[in-house]
Write an enzyme that holds these catalytic residues in place. Structure first.
Site, PDB file in Angstrom:
ATOM      1  N   PRO A  90      42.116  41.230  37.571  1.00  0.00           N
ATOM      2  CA  PRO A  90      42.358  40.150  38.531  1.00  0.00           C
ATOM      3  C   PRO A  90      41.901  38.826  37.938  1.00  0.00           C
ATOM      4  CG  PRO A  90      40.364  41.336  39.127  1.00  0.00           C
ATOM      5  CD  PRO A  90      40.962  42.078  37.953  1.00  0.00           C
TER       6      PRO A  90
ATOM      7  N   GLN B  66      41.466  43.891  45.911  1.00  0.00           N
ATOM      8  CA  GLN B  66      40.069  43.569  45.640  1.00  0.00           C
ATOM      9  C   GLN B  66      39.479  42.715  46.760  1.00  0.00           C
ATOM     10  OE1 GLN B  66      38.533  40.529  42.684  1.00  0.00           O
ATOM     11  NE2 GLN B  66      38.040  42.399  41.536  1.00  0.00           N
TER      12      GLN B  66
ATOM     13  N   CYS C  64      32.916  37.480  39.686  1.00  0.00           N
ATOM     14  CA  CYS C  64      33.480  36.121  39.676  1.00  0.00           C
ATOM     15  C   CYS C  64      32.393  35.093  39.353  1.00  0.00           C
ATOM     16  CB  CYS C  64      34.106  35.802  41.021  1.00  0.00           C
ATOM     17  SG  CYS C  64      34.833  34.134  41.085  1.00  0.00           S
TER      18      CYS C  64
ATOM     19  N   HIS D 104      32.645  43.547  32.641  1.00  0.00           N
ATOM     20  CA  HIS D 104      32.933  42.418  31.748  1.00  0.00           C
ATOM     21  C   HIS D 104      31.689  42.181  30.912  1.00  0.00           C
ATOM     22  CE1 HIS D 104      34.939  38.472  30.786  1.00  0.00           C
ATOM     23  NE2 HIS D 104      33.709  38.275  30.338  1.00  0.00           N
TER      24      HIS D 104
ATOM     25  N   ASN E 197      35.750  45.606  29.471  1.00  0.00           N
ATOM     26  CA  ASN E 197      36.524  44.371  29.630  1.00  0.00           C
ATOM     27  C   ASN E 197      35.850  43.254  28.834  1.00  0.00           C
ATOM     28  OD1 ASN E 197      36.633  41.848  32.084  1.00  0.00           O
ATOM     29  ND2 ASN E 197      38.414  42.425  30.884  1.00  0.00           N
ATOM     30  N   GLY E 198      36.674  42.423  28.182  1.00  0.00           N
ATOM     31  CA  GLY E 198      36.157  41.259  27.483  1.00  0.00           C
ATOM     32  C   GLY E 198      36.517  41.217  26.009  1.00  0.00           C
ATOM     33  N   GLU E 199      37.246  40.157  25.603  1.00  0.00           N
ATOM     34  CA  GLU E 199      37.598  39.902  24.197  1.00  0.00           C
ATOM     35  C   GLU E 199      38.437  41.004  23.568  1.00  0.00           C
ATOM     36  OE1 GLU E 199      36.999  36.918  22.573  1.00  0.00           O
ATOM     37  OE2 GLU E 199      36.331  36.310  24.564  1.00  0.00           O
TER      38      GLU E 199
ATOM     39  N   GLY F  33      42.582  40.636  30.884  1.00  0.00           N
ATOM     40  CA  GLY F  33      43.022  39.573  31.774  1.00  0.00           C
ATOM     41  C   GLY F  33      43.657  38.452  30.993  1.00  0.00           C
TER      42      GLY F  33
END
Length: 314
Positions: free
Chosen positions: A7, A68, A98, A168, A199-201, A223
């Site tokens: 998201p 979500q 977030c 993340h 999640n991330g990079e 994302g």
């Protein structure tokens, strides 16, 4: 390997999800968050964020979409989670990641990572309210100011009954600055029994392989890479390069057509500039197009420029 489309508030709306799932092999999408305060939201709020609820909670190519929620009230998060699955969402995801200042100021998103007990209370209330056959998942960062609570937070979410956890690999303060600390996800995975999603990079096949190796996670969430190189799942699964610029222009035209049909035409210029801001990280042509339309506000004029670029690129 499962690949999940993350998201992204203000970016990954219904039309963008539909566009990207149409050219990718995502196993799941998660919507932008529905903001929960101290009220049971009307059905129209859920349908506005997730129109896919009206078509079996799937995009037009059949990719499942999970709704979500974001909020800090266990009672009202639970009430709205129950409504979400009643309306057709195949489970509920909870946003604890977030980093937006306005969201955090109002006790939502990553600020809750300061208090593992609060995470536990929210997840448990949602889990108790949602029938067992529906997954309750959560997404976190490694912390707010620092990583001192990263494992305690993850354990609290698992102990509250979450089905799986997406992580993340940065704190709120670290934002989106490289690197991603995948090794912390590995420590979480080693200490939890539920599935953990990294999640991330993760920008390409090599990144995905390194992330899996370092974190030990099979499943990945992406994302921003999906906006920078729209054929991201093929890049990850098949080790191919980014799709051609003419193909990207065709996608932009598809988004233009959707925005015109869906009554978003007046917002299309800002929406396109937002996407080009991502695309220019991989495509020099996107930088050139961005510079030429930066000051333009008429969507029809911008559309003519895109058609002209496509004709020259063909």
């Amino acid at each position: 390997m499962r690949l999940i489309l993350a998201p992204m508030e203000g970016v990954m709306d219904h039309d963008m999800r539909d566009l990207l799932t149409g050219i990718n092999t995502f196993d799941l999408c998660v919507t932008e968050f529905v903001r929960v305060t101290e009220t049971l939201l009307p059905n129209r709020v859920f349908y506005r964020t997730c129109p896919e609820l009206l078509q079996g909670a799937r995009t037009s190519n059949g990719t499942p979409v999970r709704l979500q929620l974001l909020g800090s009230s266990p009672e009202y998060m639970a009430l709205n989670a129950a409504r979400a699955v009643k309306l057709g969402s195949p489970g509920v995801d909870i946003n604890f990641g977030c980093p937006a200042k306005g969201v955090n100021k109002n006790r939502g998103g990553a600020v809750l990572l300061r208090d593992p007990d609060e995470l536990f209370s929210i997840v448990k209330a949602v889990r108790d309210a949602v029938p067992d056959e529906f997954p309750v998942t959560a997404k976190i960062r490694l912390g707010y100011e620092d990583k001192s609570l990263f494992l305690e937070n993850a354990r609290a979410i698992e102990q509250a009954g979450a089905s799986e956890l997406a992580v993340h690999a940065r704190t709120k303060v670290e934002g989106y600055r490289p690197p991603a600390y995948w090794e912390y996800i590995g420590k979480i995975r080693e200490n939890l029994m539920i599935p953990v999603i990294a999640n991330g990079e993760i920008w390409n096949h090599d990144d995905a392989m390194r992330c899996q190796s370092v974190s030990g996670c099979t499943d990945l969430m992406v994302g921003r890479p999906s906006l920078v190189t729209p054929n991201i799942t093929a890049m990850i699964r098949e080790a191919v390069g980014p799709m051609s610029w003419p193909s990207v222009l065709q996608l932009i035209l598809q988004l233009s057509d959707r925005d015109r049909k869906n009554g978003k035409w007046q917002y299309h210029p800002s929406r396109l500039k937002q996407w080009l801001n991502y695309l220019r990280k991989a495509y020099p042509q996107a930088q050139s197009l961005f510079e030429r339309i930066r000051a333009l506000k008429d969507a029809d004029v911008i559309l003519e420029i895109i058609y002209s670029d496509l004709a020259r690129a063909a």
